[in-house]
Scaffold this motif. Structure first.
Motif, PDB file in Angstrom:
ATOM      1  N   SER A 221       1.013  -1.002   0.118  1.00  0.00           N
ATOM      2  CA  SER A 221      -0.200   0.226  -0.615  1.00  0.00           C
ATOM      3  C   SER A 221       1.062   1.389  -0.170  1.00  0.00           C
ATOM      4  CB  SER A 221      -0.720  -0.351   0.814  1.00  0.00           C
ATOM      5  OG  SER A 221      -1.326   1.063   1.338  1.00  0.00           O
ATOM      6  N   ASP A 222       0.567   2.097  -0.878  1.00  0.00           N
ATOM      7  CA  ASP A 222       1.586   3.333  -0.460  1.00  0.00           C
ATOM      8  C   ASP A 222       0.344   4.610  -1.258  1.00  0.00           C
ATOM      9  OD1 ASP A 222       3.981   2.504  -1.901  1.00  0.00           O
ATOM     10  OD2 ASP A 222       3.371   1.551  -4.029  1.00  0.00           O
ATOM     11  N   SER A 223       0.486   4.942  -0.113  1.00  0.00           N
ATOM     12  CA  SER A 223      -0.406   6.441   0.226  1.00  0.00           C
ATOM     13  C   SER A 223      -0.246   7.912   0.646  1.00  0.00           C
ATOM     14  CB  SER A 223      -1.318   6.069   2.101  1.00  0.00           C
ATOM     15  OG  SER A 223      -0.786   5.527   2.753  1.00  0.00           O
ATOM     16  N   TRP A 224      -0.428   8.949   0.616  1.00  0.00           N
ATOM     17  CA  TRP A 224      -0.286  10.153   0.746  1.00  0.00           C
ATOM     18  C   TRP A 224      -1.107  11.360   0.314  1.00  0.00           C
ATOM     19  CZ3 TRP A 224      -0.657   7.289  -3.425  1.00  0.00           C
ATOM     20  CH2 TRP A 224      -1.940   7.561  -4.508  1.00  0.00           C
ATOM     21  N   ILE A 225      -0.807  12.143   1.035  1.00  0.00           N
ATOM     22  CA  ILE A 225      -1.907  13.633   1.296  1.00  0.00           C
ATOM     23  C   ILE A 225      -1.001  14.382   0.414  1.00  0.00           C
ATOM     24  CG2 ILE A 225      -2.835  15.398   2.656  1.00  0.00           C
ATOM     25  CD1 ILE A 225      -2.562  12.853   5.211  1.00  0.00           C
ATOM     26  N   ARG A 226      -1.571  14.865  -0.544  1.00  0.00           N
ATOM     27  CA  ARG A 226      -1.711  15.377  -1.788  1.00  0.00           C
ATOM     28  C   ARG A 226      -0.634  16.799  -1.375  1.00  0.00           C
ATOM     29  NH1 ARG A 226      -4.742  14.374  -5.146  1.00  0.00           N
ATOM     30  NH2 ARG A 226      -6.162  16.155  -5.027  1.00  0.00           N
ATOM     31  N   ILE A 227      -1.201  17.854  -0.299  1.00  0.00           N
ATOM     32  CA  ILE A 227      -1.607  19.634   0.028  1.00  0.00           C
ATOM     33  C   ILE A 227       0.202  19.148   1.104  1.00  0.00           C
ATOM     34  CG2 ILE A 227      -3.825  20.316  -0.576  1.00  0.00           C
ATOM     35  CD1 ILE A 227      -4.519  19.400   2.140  1.00  0.00           C
ATOM     36  N   CYS A 228      -0.045  17.760   1.661  1.00  0.00           N
ATOM     37  CA  CYS A 228       1.497  17.713   2.876  1.00  0.00           C
ATOM     38  C   CYS A 228       2.755  17.083   2.366  1.00  0.00           C
ATOM     39  CB  CYS A 228       0.739  17.385   3.842  1.00  0.00           C
ATOM     40  SG  CYS A 228       1.152  16.890   6.254  1.00  0.00           S
ATOM     41  N   GLY A 229       3.919  17.852   3.118  1.00  0.00           N
ATOM     42  CA  GLY A 229       4.793  17.331   1.854  1.00  0.00           C
ATOM     43  C   GLY A 229       5.486  16.121   2.969  1.00  0.00           C
ATOM     44  N   GLY A 230       5.633  14.832   2.266  1.00  0.00           N
ATOM     45  CA  GLY A 230       6.765  14.240   3.013  1.00  0.00           C
ATOM     46  C   GLY A 230       5.308  13.424   3.398  1.00  0.00           C
ATOM     47  N   SER A 231       4.119  13.130   3.329  1.00  0.00           N
ATOM     48  CA  SER A 231       3.126  12.249   4.127  1.00  0.00           C
ATOM     49  C   SER A 231       3.157  10.909   3.520  1.00  0.00           C
ATOM     50  CB  SER A 231       1.707  13.310   3.579  1.00  0.00           C
ATOM     51  OG  SER A 231       1.887  13.063   2.522  1.00  0.00           O
ATOM     52  N   GLU A 232       3.990  11.014   2.514  1.00  0.00           N
ATOM     53  CA  GLU A 232       3.630   9.227   2.120  1.00  0.00           C
ATOM     54  C   GLU A 232       4.406   8.873   2.396  1.00  0.00           C
ATOM     55  OE1 GLU A 232       5.406   7.098  -2.327  1.00  0.00           O
ATOM     56  OE2 GLU A 232       6.041   8.812  -1.928  1.00  0.00           O
ATOM     57  N   GLN A 233       3.536   7.005   3.132  1.00  0.00           N
ATOM     58  CA  GLN A 233       3.750   6.251   3.692  1.00  0.00           C
ATOM     59  C   GLN A 233       3.557   4.849   2.568  1.00  0.00           C
ATOM     60  OE1 GLN A 233       1.236   5.700   7.304  1.00  0.00           O
ATOM     61  NE2 GLN A 233       2.299   7.390   7.877  1.00  0.00           N
ATOM     62  N   ASN A 234       4.663   3.993   3.110  1.00  0.00           N
ATOM     63  CA  ASN A 234       4.851   2.418   2.420  1.00  0.00           C
ATOM     64  C   ASN A 234       4.914   1.661   3.019  1.00  0.00           C
ATOM     65  OD1 ASN A 234       6.232   4.448   0.439  1.00  0.00           O
ATOM     66  ND2 ASN A 234       5.326   4.047  -0.101  1.00  0.00           N
ATOM     67  N   HIS A 235       3.926   1.072   3.003  1.00  0.00           N
ATOM     68  CA  HIS A 235       3.382  -0.715   4.086  1.00  0.00           C
ATOM     69  C   HIS A 235       3.285  -1.960   2.822  1.00  0.00           C
ATOM     70  CE1 HIS A 235       1.625   2.595   6.164  1.00  0.00           C
ATOM     71  NE2 HIS A 235       1.962   1.757   7.374  1.00  0.00           N
ATOM     72  N   PHE A 236       3.961  -2.512   3.536  1.00  0.00           N
ATOM     73  CA  PHE A 236       4.003  -4.231   3.059  1.00  0.00           C
ATOM     74  C   PHE A 236       3.532  -5.193   4.304  1.00  0.00           C
ATOM     75  CE2 PHE A 236       5.754  -8.725   3.045  1.00  0.00           C
ATOM     76  CZ  PHE A 236       5.497  -9.457   2.064  1.00  0.00           C
ATOM     77  N   ILE A 237       2.192  -5.404   3.201  1.00  0.00           N
ATOM     78  CA  ILE A 237       1.632  -6.500   4.281  1.00  0.00           C
ATOM     79  C   ILE A 237       1.728  -8.274   3.679  1.00  0.00           C
ATOM     80  CG2 ILE A 237      -1.103  -7.336   4.418  1.00  0.00           C
ATOM     81  CD1 ILE A 237      -1.694  -4.371   4.331  1.00  0.00           C
ATOM     82  N   ASP A 238       1.794  -8.729   4.984  1.00  0.00           N
ATOM     83  CA  ASP A 238       2.485 -10.239   4.157  1.00  0.00           C
ATOM     84  C   ASP A 238       1.235 -11.252   3.638  1.00  0.00           C
ATOM     85  OD1 ASP A 238       1.781 -11.234   6.490  1.00  0.00           O
ATOM     86  OD2 ASP A 238       3.981 -11.633   6.994  1.00  0.00           O
ATOM     87  N   ARG A 239       0.946 -12.827   3.713  1.00  0.00           N
ATOM     88  CA  ARG A 239       0.002 -13.132   3.443  1.00  0.00           C
ATOM     89  C   ARG A 239      -0.933 -13.746   5.115  1.00  0.00           C
ATOM     90  NH1 ARG A 239      -0.744 -15.717  -1.581  1.00  0.00           N
ATOM     91  NH2 ARG A 239      -1.078 -17.343  -0.363  1.00  0.00           N
ATOM     92  N   GLU A 240      -0.907 -13.251   5.626  1.00  0.00           N
ATOM     93  CA  GLU A 240      -0.308 -13.496   7.049  1.00  0.00           C
ATOM     94  C   GLU A 240      -1.185 -12.608   7.746  1.00  0.00           C
ATOM     95  OE1 GLU A 240      -0.755 -16.150   8.382  1.00  0.00           O
ATOM     96  OE2 GLU A 240      -0.153 -17.752   6.739  1.00  0.00           O
ATOM     97  N   GLY A 241      -1.315 -11.194   6.611  1.00  0.00           N
ATOM     98  CA  GLY A 241      -2.184 -10.446   7.162  1.00  0.00           C
ATOM     99  C   GLY A 241      -0.657  -9.304   7.849  1.00  0.00           C
ATOM    100  N   LYS A 242       0.407  -9.537   8.522  1.00  0.00           N
ATOM    101  CA  LYS A 242       1.614  -8.501   8.608  1.00  0.00           C
ATOM    102  C   LYS A 242       1.490  -7.785   8.169  1.00  0.00           C
ATOM    103  CE  LYS A 242       6.236  -8.643  11.167  1.00  0.00           C
ATOM    104  NZ  LYS A 242       7.253 -10.055  11.679  1.00  0.00           N
ATOM    105  N   VAL A 243       1.686  -6.223   9.520  1.00  0.00           N
ATOM    106  CA  VAL A 243       2.019  -5.261   8.316  1.00  0.00           C
ATOM    107  C   VAL A 243       2.664  -5.071   8.604  1.00  0.00           C
ATOM    108  CG1 VAL A 243       1.229  -2.595   7.700  1.00  0.00           C
ATOM    109  CG2 VAL A 243      -0.544  -4.309   8.299  1.00  0.00           C
ATOM    110  N   THR A 244       3.796  -4.232   7.492  1.00  0.00           N
ATOM    111  CA  THR A 244       5.209  -3.268   8.166  1.00  0.00           C
ATOM    112  C   THR A 244       5.973  -2.335   7.154  1.00  0.00           C
ATOM    113  OG1 THR A 244       6.447  -5.696   7.915  1.00  0.00           O
ATOM    114  CG2 THR A 244       7.888  -3.719   7.418  1.00  0.00           C
ATOM    115  N   LEU A 245       5.726  -1.143   8.140  1.00  0.00           N
ATOM    116  CA  LEU A 245       6.137   0.618   7.846  1.00  0.00           C
ATOM    117  C   LEU A 245       7.256  -0.045   6.774  1.00  0.00           C
ATOM    118  CD1 LEU A 245       4.495   3.066   7.037  1.00  0.00           C
ATOM    119  CD2 LEU A 245       5.746   3.918   9.799  1.00  0.00           C
TER     120      LEU A 245
END
Length: 252
Positions: A221-245
């Motif tokens: 998942s790659d997410s961002w807020i266009r009007i907020c600099g440095g807001s991008e976050q990238n997450h990996f979610i494995d097949r067990e549902g574990k989330v890693t930033l």
């Protein structure tokens, strides 16, 4: 701010086909996720098209429904929208209405050809196949609506990854999701319609959204807020549902 996710406003006329918004390249397919939000978050014309489509399904006006979807193909996997201050609205796509309401085989074939998802579920977890079976539809209809075998084989992992994705979205914009009365995405579309590509899930009021893509051993998942600099976050979610930033090598 209101958003109009109508296909005709997003694509030039030569791309206004009978399918939902799809972009392809050599490596993947991208779709614009069919979000369901409160009517107040869309332009009045766009919200009206959503509601009119749902009414045609509820009234079993199959020919008119198909004509409406040919004119506005981006609504093929959308449902009736909730209204601010109103009660919760049961989620039904046009295919759900057709499956439960006795639509003829030709109509169901046509809407599937348009890009209708066989795998999307109602708020109580039923697919179009489940609804058709409960309604006593004939075998040929059930075969049309059967969930693809490759999806069934991966159902457990998809469910776990979806839970992880929802936690990422709520972790960033849960207040907007609640304000918008917005349904969280059904991840199965990534594997059914995107064929392992990606979809874009916008959130009105966020000034951005979530690109969700298939990667090795999970999703990203790659997410961002266009009007907020440095807001991008990238997450990996494995097949067990574990989330890693993930480290952000390219902050916006």
């Amino acid at each position: 701010m209101r958003f109009d996710f109508s296909l005709r406003r997003l694509l030039p006329s030569r791309f206004q086909s009978s399918r939902p918004r799809v972009r392809t390249d050599r490596s993947h397919v991208t779709i614009h996720y069919p979000i369901n939000v409160c009517t107040a978050e869309l332009w009045e014309e766009s919200a009206s098209r959503h509601q009119e489509t749902a009414e045609l399904g509820k009234d079993r006006k199959w020919n008119e429904l198909l004509a409406k979807l040919c004119d506005t193909p981006s609504l093929v996997n959308n449902g009736e929208l909730p209204v601010a201050g109103g009660p919760p609205i049961p989620f039904r796509t046009p295919l759900h209405y057709m499956a439960a309401g006795g639509a003829p085989e030709e109509a169901i074939e046509k809407i599937i050809e348009m890009g209708a998802s066989k795998c999307m579920r109602t708020e109580d977890g039923q697919t179009a196949y489940d609804l058709a079976k409960s309604a006593g539809r004939e075998t040929k209809i059930l075969e049309l609506l059967r969930i693809p075998e490759e999806i069934l084989k991966d159902e457990d992992a998809i469910t776990k990854m979806e839970a992880g994705l929802h936690s990422v979205i709520n972790g960033r914009v849960e207040n907007l999701i609640k304000k918008n009365k917005q349904r969280l995405p059904q991840l199965v579309l990534l594997f059914e319609l995107c064929k392992g590509g990606r979809f874009y899930y916008p959130v009105p009021g966020m000034y951005g959204g979530f690109h969700v893509s298939c990667v090795e051993n999970g999703i990203r998942s790659d997410s961002w807020i266009r009007i907020c600099g440095g807001s991008e976050q990238n997450h990996f979610i494995d097949r067990e549902g574990k989330v890693t930033l993930l480290p952000n090598a390219y902050p916006m």
